[in-house]
Enzyme design. Structure first.
Site, short mmCIF file in Angstrom:
data_model
loop_
_atom_site.label_atom_id
_atom_site.label_comp_id
_atom_site.label_asym_id
_atom_site.label_seq_id
_atom_site.Cartn_x
_atom_site.Cartn_y
_atom_site.Cartn_z
N ASN A 39 0.81 -1.20 0.00
CA ASN A 39 0.00 0.00 0.00
C ASN A 39 0.86 1.26 0.00
O ASN A 39 1.72 1.44 0.85
CB ASN A 39 -0.92 0.01 1.23
CG ASN A 39 -1.87 1.17 1.22
OD1 ASN A 39 -2.40 1.55 0.19
ND2 ASN A 39 -2.10 1.76 2.38
N GLU A 40 0.56 2.11 -0.98
CA GLU A 40 1.19 3.42 -1.11
C GLU A 40 2.71 3.38 -1.22
O GLU A 40 3.40 4.30 -0.80
CB GLU A 40 0.73 4.34 0.03
CG GLU A 40 -0.77 4.55 -0.03
CD GLU A 40 -1.30 5.52 1.00
OE1 GLU A 40 -0.54 6.00 1.84
OE2 GLU A 40 -2.51 5.81 0.93
N GLU A 120 -7.52 4.02 -5.07
CA GLU A 120 -7.99 4.61 -3.82
C GLU A 120 -8.39 6.03 -4.14
O GLU A 120 -7.62 6.77 -4.73
CB GLU A 120 -6.89 4.60 -2.74
CG GLU A 120 -7.31 5.23 -1.44
CD GLU A 120 -6.21 5.20 -0.40
OE1 GLU A 120 -5.94 6.26 0.21
OE2 GLU A 120 -5.60 4.13 -0.20
#
Length: 160
Positions: A39-40, A120
């Site tokens: 994530n990210e 997202e």
């Protein structure tokens, strides 16, 4: 000794991820068809290739890798890698970006030949006007050739 980076040993991280998918399949009957990167974080190419290799070796060739999973110009970076490296092109099943906003998709992303989406997003108010904002966001992302928009939370409840 240890490190906080999941990419310090891409083979170990790929194995961990594949074992997680295998556990879902074997213990719970799940058919996981897509997996994102960290994530990210801008999943490095060596990890993408190691993950694809491990998934294929484990009978998980149907699982698509979504890369990257962050903001900034991550989709452009992976799309450029896909254009110059056939192994990366074969490994990536879709491109995902966080909060693509008004930057949209670049010619490189559109030329990559895989779906691109907002992995997202959330550009709305959590009140009565939220539906209009959500509608605007969906129309904006469609205009940028993004095939999906994943919202952080479509419903919210706040205790006051």
């Amino acid at each position: 000794m240890g490190t906080n980076s999941p990419y310090a040993n891409v083979t170990a991280t790929a194995d961990y991820t594949a074992k997680w998918i295998e556990c879902g399949r074997d213990a719970h009957g799940l058919n996981i068809s897509m997996i994102g990167l960290w994530n990210e974080e801008p999943g490095p190419v060596p990890y993408i290739l190691a993950l694809r290799q491990r998934l294929d070796a484990g009978g998980l060739g149907h699982v698509k890798i979504i890369a990257p999973d962050g903001g900034g110009n991550g989709m452009d970076v992976i799309a450029a890698e896909m254009a110059s490296n056939a192994s990366v092109k074969a490994a990536v099943g879709a491109l995902g970006s966080h909060y693509p906003g008004s930057k949209g998709t670049s010619p490189a992303v559109r030329a990559a030949g895989v779906p691109a989406w907002s992995a997202e997003d959330y550009s709305t108010y959590s009140d009565a006007t939220g539906a209009g904002c959500w509608g605007r966001l969906l129309v904006q992302n469609m205009g940028w050739d993004l095939s999906a928009t994943i919202s952080w939370y479509p419903l919210q409840s706040i205790f006051s």
